[in-house]
Structure formats: C-alpha cells, structure tokens
Design an enzyme around this catalytic site. Structure first.
Site, PDB file in Angstrom:
ATOM      1  N   TYR A 209      46.670  -7.697  -9.927  1.00 39.68           N
ATOM      2  CA  TYR A 209      46.948  -6.470  -8.994  1.00 39.68           C
ATOM      3  C   TYR A 209      47.979  -6.719  -7.837  1.00 39.68           C
ATOM      4  O   TYR A 209      48.805  -5.776  -7.689  1.00 39.68           O
ATOM      5  CB  TYR A 209      45.554  -6.133  -8.169  1.00 39.68           C
TER       6      TYR A 209
ATOM      7  N   LYS B 257      51.671  12.719  -0.670  1.00 37.60           N
ATOM      8  CA  LYS B 257      52.797  12.910   0.494  1.00 37.60           C
ATOM      9  C   LYS B 257      51.872  13.487   1.412  1.00 37.60           C
ATOM     10  O   LYS B 257      51.803  14.896   1.601  1.00 37.60           O
ATOM     11  CB  LYS B 257      54.029  13.443   0.149  1.00 37.60           C
TER      12      LYS B 257
END
Length: 119
Positions: free
Chosen positions: A53, A98
C-alpha cells in the site's frame, strides 16, 4: 480475483483549466480499487507477493504532484497507467474527486476502470 483498497488518498496538486488554477495547489481525493490475487499470499508468506500500500500510495503521489493537469480525467488516466505498469495490476478502478470545485456541491469527480492490455 480480490480487490485491494486505498481510500481517500489526499493530494495537493496543480489542476484546472483556468489560469488562476494553474498557479495554486488544490486538493484532490483519490479512491483506488485494484485487482490482486490474494490467494498467493495465503499460500506463500513472501513479502514480494503482496501489493504494498505504501509503495502504491507513493507512486500515486509522485505522478500527481510532479505534473500540472488540466482535468481530473487526466489525473485518473495517468495514475491508472502508472499503477498498472509498475505493479502489474490486472485491473484498477480509480475515483478522483476535487472538493470545492463547484460551490453548490461537496465535490466533483470521475471514476474510471482500466484493465491491463497484455499483448
């Protein structure tokens, strides 16, 4: 095939189509789902067989923070291409958000899915 997750990876990036956006950092939030064969791990405890990860996250940060992007769609494509190539992923789904891009919405975003294109 199993799915490895990294959720809400937050990155500050130069992104946007407007001139003023190209002069400041904005927050992007990425969610990654990556196809991976976890059966290998249970059969073999070799650390080379698992998807790391931290290394995946570092790779994403490197791609996004080292380039200017116009669209979140371009971010998603660049990340997918890098991760499929670097980690030999058979499949990936990426959501790029976003926050604050539209005042009336919590965030805007895109979700893409890509498969490894073996020749």
């Amino acid at each position: 095939m199993d799915i490895i997750l990294i959720e809400e990876l937050t990155i500050m990036a130069v992104i946007g189509v407007y001139d003023w956006e190209q002069n400041r950092l904005q927050k992007l939030i990425l969610n990654l789902e990556m196809g991976w064969e976890n059966q290998i791990i249970t059969d073999n405890n070799d650390s080379k067989t698992y998807l790391n990860y931290e290394k995946v996250s570092e790779s994403v940060l490197s791609v996004v923070s080292c380039k200017r992007f116009s669209l979140i769609e371009n971010v998603a494509e660049a990340v997918a291409e890098r991760l499929i190539s670097q980690f030999q992923l058979p499949w990936i789904r990426i959501k790029v958000s976003k926050p604050g891009a539209v005042p009336q919405a919590l965030s805007v975003g895109v979700i893409i899915e890509r498969k490894c294109q073996k020749e």
